[in-house]
Write an enzyme that holds these catalytic residues in place. Structure first.
Site, PDB file in Angstrom:
ATOM      1  N   TYR A 184       0.837  -1.194   0.000  1.00  0.00           N
ATOM      2  CA  TYR A 184       0.000   0.000   0.000  1.00  0.00           C
ATOM      3  C   TYR A 184       0.879   1.253   0.000  1.00  0.00           C
ATOM      4  O   TYR A 184       0.588   2.228  -0.703  1.00  0.00           O
ATOM      5  CB  TYR A 184      -0.924  -0.002   1.223  1.00  0.00           C
ATOM      6  CG  TYR A 184      -1.941  -1.107   1.193  1.00  0.00           C
ATOM      7  CD1 TYR A 184      -3.159  -0.951   0.536  1.00  0.00           C
ATOM      8  CD2 TYR A 184      -1.697  -2.329   1.824  1.00  0.00           C
ATOM      9  CE1 TYR A 184      -4.107  -1.970   0.512  1.00  0.00           C
ATOM     10  CE2 TYR A 184      -2.634  -3.352   1.792  1.00  0.00           C
ATOM     11  CZ  TYR A 184      -3.827  -3.169   1.134  1.00  0.00           C
ATOM     12  OH  TYR A 184      -4.747  -4.184   1.096  1.00  0.00           O
ATOM     13  N   ASN A 207     -12.668   0.188  -5.405  1.00  0.00           N
ATOM     14  CA  ASN A 207     -12.434  -0.219  -6.788  1.00  0.00           C
ATOM     15  C   ASN A 207     -13.672  -0.907  -7.383  1.00  0.00           C
ATOM     16  O   ASN A 207     -14.050  -1.994  -6.936  1.00  0.00           O
ATOM     17  CB  ASN A 207     -11.234  -1.169  -6.842  1.00  0.00           C
ATOM     18  CG  ASN A 207     -10.920  -1.641  -8.249  1.00  0.00           C
ATOM     19  OD1 ASN A 207     -11.412  -1.091  -9.235  1.00  0.00           O
ATOM     20  ND2 ASN A 207     -10.092  -2.668  -8.345  1.00  0.00           N
ATOM     21  N   CYS A 215      -6.524  -4.660  -7.834  1.00  0.00           N
ATOM     22  CA  CYS A 215      -6.316  -4.340  -6.423  1.00  0.00           C
ATOM     23  C   CYS A 215      -5.844  -5.555  -5.629  1.00  0.00           C
ATOM     24  O   CYS A 215      -5.314  -5.398  -4.521  1.00  0.00           O
ATOM     25  CB  CYS A 215      -7.573  -3.741  -5.811  1.00  0.00           C
ATOM     26  SG  CYS A 215      -9.081  -4.686  -6.067  1.00  0.00           S
ATOM     27  N   HIS A 216      -5.985  -6.760  -6.189  1.00  0.00           N
ATOM     28  CA  HIS A 216      -5.470  -7.951  -5.498  1.00  0.00           C
ATOM     29  C   HIS A 216      -3.949  -7.970  -5.462  1.00  0.00           C
ATOM     30  O   HIS A 216      -3.362  -8.712  -4.673  1.00  0.00           O
ATOM     31  CB  HIS A 216      -5.992  -9.224  -6.174  1.00  0.00           C
ATOM     32  CG  HIS A 216      -5.575  -9.371  -7.605  1.00  0.00           C
ATOM     33  ND1 HIS A 216      -6.247  -8.761  -8.650  1.00  0.00           N
ATOM     34  CD2 HIS A 216      -4.542 -10.050  -8.172  1.00  0.00           C
ATOM     35  CE1 HIS A 216      -5.656  -9.064  -9.788  1.00  0.00           C
ATOM     36  NE2 HIS A 216      -4.618  -9.842  -9.536  1.00  0.00           N
ATOM     37  N   GLU A 242      -1.343 -15.864 -10.919  1.00  0.00           N
ATOM     38  CA  GLU A 242      -0.478 -15.007 -11.736  1.00  0.00           C
ATOM     39  C   GLU A 242       0.991 -15.433 -11.635  1.00  0.00           C
ATOM     40  O   GLU A 242       1.710 -15.444 -12.642  1.00  0.00           O
ATOM     41  CB  GLU A 242      -0.644 -13.549 -11.304  1.00  0.00           C
ATOM     42  CG  GLU A 242      -2.022 -12.984 -11.628  1.00  0.00           C
ATOM     43  CD  GLU A 242      -2.127 -11.494 -11.376  1.00  0.00           C
ATOM     44  OE1 GLU A 242      -1.083 -10.848 -11.103  1.00  0.00           O
ATOM     45  OE2 GLU A 242      -3.247 -10.962 -11.445  1.00  0.00           O
TER      46      GLU A 242
END
Length: 251
Positions: A184, A207, A215-216, A242
């Protein structure tokens, strides 16, 4: 100085707000036609009385451009490896992606062989919804194709309004790539305000288009995944997905 409401048997309004509004009315009166009414938030106002009119606040209309008709919003549901994703949008752009709450990891691992297909609303999909569906299908099933696909246009009011939240979300979309993660605080620095880590967290909660605006990929400085709208399990699954797909693409 605290705002003191003035109350009479027939009227109830905020004197401080009224005085401020009277001053503002003189300064913006020539442009009043381009503004919409927003009620004073200091006290409860009763619709239709004189005090409500006096305390009305004029602010720019952010939900539509001048002369533009309201959106005709369409909805569709995608069956994805993480559950049903509800997407909505109009002919102009994508409005929202709603995530399910994930309670169990699919197949116990982040590698997905499942398809990402429309199960509801396929007959009324706008072009932005079709683009969103194609992008999500590539994200889950064929990440190598993502670079060649266009992102759908966004048309949620939050992403059209000039704000720090919008700046953070656009920075995240532009700078934090597939398979990467930032804290963050790091995202606050990227967005131009190193002291705004808490505000960044608020932007992530706001979001409207998760997964596409990733945002993950924003985690705690400690390395913990942190909170997520779809639940911590989904956030961890998306990050693992990912990482695994990025390693595959590297070979």
């Amino acid at each position: 100085m605290f705002c003191q409401p003035v109350i009479s048997p027939s009227k109830k309004f905020c004197l401080l707000c009224f005085q401020t509004e009277m001053f503002q009315m003189w300064t913006i009166l020539p442009k009043a036609s381009s503004f919409r009414e927003k009620r004073c938030s200091h006290v409860s106002l009763q619709g239709g009385d004189l005090s409500s009119t006096m305390a009305a606040r004029l602010v720019p209309n952010v939900s539509s451009k001048e002369g533009e008709s309201q959106c005709e919003e369409k909805h569709a549901v995608l069956l994805s490896p993480v559950g049903k994703l509800e997407i909505s949008g109009c002919e102009t752009g994508l409005h929202e992606i709603k995530l399910p709450k994930m309670s169990v990891l699919p197949s116990g691992r982040a590698e997905s062989s499942a398809a990402c297909e429309v199960c509801e609303g396929a007959e009324e999909m706008t072009e932005p919804l079709k683009q969103c569906t194609a992008w999500l299908r590539a994200y889950f099933c064929e990440p190598a194709r993502m670079a060649s696909l266009p992102l759908p246009a966004f048309h949620h009011p939050l992403l059209r309004r000039d704000s720090f939240t919008r700046q953070v979300l656009w920075t995240l979309l532009r700078d934090v790539k597939f398979g990467e993660a930032v804290s963050y605080k790091q995202l606050a620095v990227l967005a131009g305000n190193s002291r705004a880590a808490r505000a960044v967290g608020g932007a992530m909660r706001s979001n409207p288009i998760p997964i596409i605006i990733p945002c993950h990929r924003v985690i705690c400085s400690s390395g913990q995944s942190g909170n997520y709208g779809g639940g911590n399990l989904m956030k961890e699954w998306l990050l693992s997905h990912e990482k695994l797909q990025k390693e595959k693409l590297a070979y």
